[in-house]
Design a protein around this motif. Structure first.
Motif, mmCIF file in Angstrom:
data_model
loop_
_atom_site.group_PDB
_atom_site.id
_atom_site.type_symbol
_atom_site.label_atom_id
_atom_site.label_comp_id
_atom_site.label_asym_id
_atom_site.label_seq_id
_atom_site.Cartn_x
_atom_site.Cartn_y
_atom_site.Cartn_z
ATOM 1 N N GLY A 138 0.809 -1.213 0.000
ATOM 2 C CA GLY A 138 0.000 0.000 0.000
ATOM 3 C C GLY A 138 0.842 1.262 0.000
ATOM 4 N N ARG A 139 0.128 2.365 -0.104
ATOM 5 C CA ARG A 139 0.729 3.705 -0.002
ATOM 6 C C ARG A 139 -0.032 4.426 1.103
ATOM 7 N N TRP A 140 0.707 4.936 2.075
ATOM 8 C CA TRP A 140 0.136 5.429 3.319
ATOM 9 C C TRP A 140 0.574 6.865 3.554
ATOM 10 N N ARG A 141 -0.380 7.742 3.836
ATOM 11 C CA ARG A 141 -0.024 9.116 4.200
ATOM 12 C C ARG A 141 0.580 9.086 5.607
ATOM 13 N N VAL A 142 1.808 9.535 5.727
ATOM 14 C CA VAL A 142 2.558 9.428 6.978
ATOM 15 C C VAL A 142 1.867 10.167 8.126
ATOM 16 N N ALA A 143 1.144 11.229 7.811
ATOM 17 C CA ALA A 143 0.444 12.003 8.851
ATOM 18 C C ALA A 143 -0.629 11.181 9.579
ATOM 19 N N LEU A 144 -1.001 10.033 9.024
ATOM 20 C CA LEU A 144 -2.001 9.177 9.676
ATOM 21 C C LEU A 144 -1.422 8.373 10.830
ATOM 22 N N ARG A 145 -0.128 8.490 11.075
ATOM 23 C CA ARG A 145 0.495 7.593 12.051
ATOM 24 C C ARG A 145 -0.081 7.739 13.457
ATOM 25 N N HIS A 146 -0.497 8.937 13.837
ATOM 26 C CA HIS A 146 -1.051 9.110 15.193
ATOM 27 C C HIS A 146 -2.398 8.391 15.317
ATOM 28 N N ASP A 147 -3.206 8.480 14.267
ATOM 29 C CA ASP A 147 -4.485 7.770 14.247
ATOM 30 C C ASP A 147 -4.261 6.261 14.256
ATOM 31 N N LEU A 148 -3.281 5.802 13.485
ATOM 32 C CA LEU A 148 -2.992 4.367 13.434
ATOM 33 C C LEU A 148 -2.483 3.869 14.791
ATOM 34 N N ARG A 149 -1.625 4.640 15.442
ATOM 35 C CA ARG A 149 -1.114 4.241 16.757
ATOM 36 C C ARG A 149 -2.268 4.107 17.759
ATOM 37 N N ALA A 150 -3.193 5.061 17.730
ATOM 38 C CA ALA A 150 -4.349 5.011 18.632
ATOM 39 C C ALA A 150 -5.203 3.783 18.336
ATOM 40 N N ALA A 151 -5.407 3.482 17.046
ATOM 41 C CA ALA A 151 -6.213 2.317 16.672
ATOM 42 C C ALA A 151 -5.552 1.024 17.160
ATOM 43 N N LEU A 152 -4.239 0.911 16.973
ATOM 44 C CA LEU A 152 -3.527 -0.288 17.434
ATOM 45 C C LEU A 152 -3.611 -0.413 18.949
ATOM 46 N N ASN A 153 -3.463 0.702 19.636
ATOM 47 C CA ASN A 153 -3.558 0.667 21.102
ATOM 48 C C ASN A 153 -4.962 0.328 21.576
ATOM 49 N N ASP A 154 -5.963 0.585 20.705
ATOM 50 C CA ASP A 154 -7.353 0.222 21.021
ATOM 51 C C ASP A 154 -7.676 -1.221 20.636
ATOM 52 N N GLY A 155 -6.702 -1.935 20.081
ATOM 53 C CA GLY A 155 -6.904 -3.344 19.767
ATOM 54 C C GLY A 155 -7.172 -3.664 18.310
ATOM 55 N N VAL A 156 -7.171 -2.674 17.422
ATOM 56 C CA VAL A 156 -7.382 -2.960 15.998
ATOM 57 C C VAL A 156 -6.185 -3.755 15.474
ATOM 58 N N ARG A 157 -6.458 -4.867 14.780
ATOM 59 C CA ARG A 157 -5.391 -5.692 14.216
ATOM 60 C C ARG A 157 -5.574 -5.940 12.725
ATOM 61 N N LYS A 158 -6.800 -5.935 12.266
ATOM 62 C CA LYS A 158 -7.057 -6.202 10.845
ATOM 63 C C LYS A 158 -6.804 -4.936 10.033
ATOM 64 N N ILE A 159 -5.975 -5.066 9.012
ATOM 65 C CA ILE A 159 -5.583 -3.901 8.216
ATOM 66 C C ILE A 159 -6.806 -3.201 7.634
ATOM 67 N N ARG A 160 -7.702 -3.962 7.020
ATOM 68 C CA ARG A 160 -8.840 -3.334 6.336
ATOM 69 C C ARG A 160 -9.799 -2.679 7.313
ATOM 70 N N GLN A 161 -9.876 -3.171 8.522
ATOM 71 C CA GLN A 161 -10.731 -2.521 9.530
ATOM 72 C C GLN A 161 -10.312 -1.058 9.683
ATOM 73 N N TRP A 162 -8.999 -0.825 9.639
ATOM 74 C CA TRP A 162 -8.512 0.542 9.798
ATOM 75 C C TRP A 162 -8.505 1.291 8.467
ATOM 76 N N THR A 163 -8.057 0.650 7.382
ATOM 77 C CA THR A 163 -7.930 1.382 6.107
ATOM 78 C C THR A 163 -9.286 1.812 5.559
ATOM 79 N N GLN A 164 -10.305 0.998 5.756
ATOM 80 C CA GLN A 164 -11.628 1.394 5.270
ATOM 81 C C GLN A 164 -12.134 2.616 6.015
ATOM 82 N N SER A 165 -11.760 2.740 7.281
ATOM 83 C CA SER A 165 -12.183 3.925 8.039
ATOM 84 C C SER A 165 -11.445 5.177 7.578
ATOM 85 N N GLN A 166 -10.356 4.986 6.826
ATOM 86 C CA GLN A 166 -9.572 6.121 6.310
ATOM 87 C C GLN A 166 -9.931 6.469 4.872
ATOM 88 N N GLY A 167 -10.927 5.789 4.311
ATOM 89 C CA GLY A 167 -11.324 6.061 2.933
ATOM 90 C C GLY A 167 -10.334 5.519 1.916
#
Length: 195
Positions: A138-167
């Motif tokens: 994939g290609r990832w906007r680096v500025a999303l890292r804070h949102d991704l860190r929060a999602a991982l800390n909240d227990g998100v593990r499936k990639i698409r669960q998070w990427t779909q929420s990012q459009g």
């Protein structure tokens, strides 16, 4: 500015009996060397994401970053490690590729960069589902890292669960482009394919 890239090699390779799957030899090169050779011409700097004793990759000549989230949370943690590294280098975009997939497209980065949605994932045609995402590519906007860190800390593990929420945007490649090596049989198939 060209994108930078992370090679995801942080998995536990359970189906191959453990160890570093990227070190398996295909032809005359390890899988990870093949992946480095394939992605390097497409991007700027490349970093390797791995866990454990990082010095075991010193021979590759790449910087190596470990997951910042414990307990092997999966590829999203590797993407986050790559994003954090990319931010330190001043990059806005990160390309991710998997260390066990030696035949991915030579124009992967270029085709993903044609879209500027925050997350762009590779996908292949699938007769049943229409398209099958290849979420470690994939290609990832680096500025999303804070949102991704929060999602991982909240227990998100499936990639698409998070990427779909990012459009996310899916870019369709050819069916065989993302053959990954998970078993000894896969490695044998790849050897035949190489010849």
């Amino acid at each position: 500015m060209t994108d930078c890239a992370v090679i995801l090699a942080g998995g536990q390779a359970n189906r191959m009996g453990g160890g570093d799957k990227g070190r398996l030899v295909l032809g005359n090169q390890s899988l990870i060397e093949r992946v480095i050779d394939r992605i390097s011409p497409q991007v700027g700097p490349v970093v390797l994401n791995a866990n454990g004793d990082l010095s075991r990759f010193d021979d590759l000549g790449l910087p190596v970053v470990a997951d910042s989230i414990g307990d092997f949370p999966g590829p999203l943690a590797g993407v986050l490690a790559g994003m954090d590294w990319a931010a330190e280098q001043g990059y806005e975009w990160l390309i991710s590729v998997a260390a066990d997939t030696p035949f991915f497209p030579l124009d992967l980065a270029e085709r993903l960069a044609e879209h500027d949605t925050p997350v762009v994932l590779a996908a292949t045609p699938d007769p049943k589902r229409g398209r099958l995402p290849q979420p470690t590519f994939g290609r990832w906007r680096v500025a999303l890292r804070h949102d991704l860190r929060a999602a991982l800390n909240d227990g998100v593990r499936k990639i698409r669960q998070w990427t779909q929420s990012q459009g996310e945007t899916l870019v369709i490649f050819d069916e065989g482009d993302f053959f990954n090596i998970n078993t000894p049989e896969d490695l044998a198939w790849a050897e035949r394919h190489l010849k």
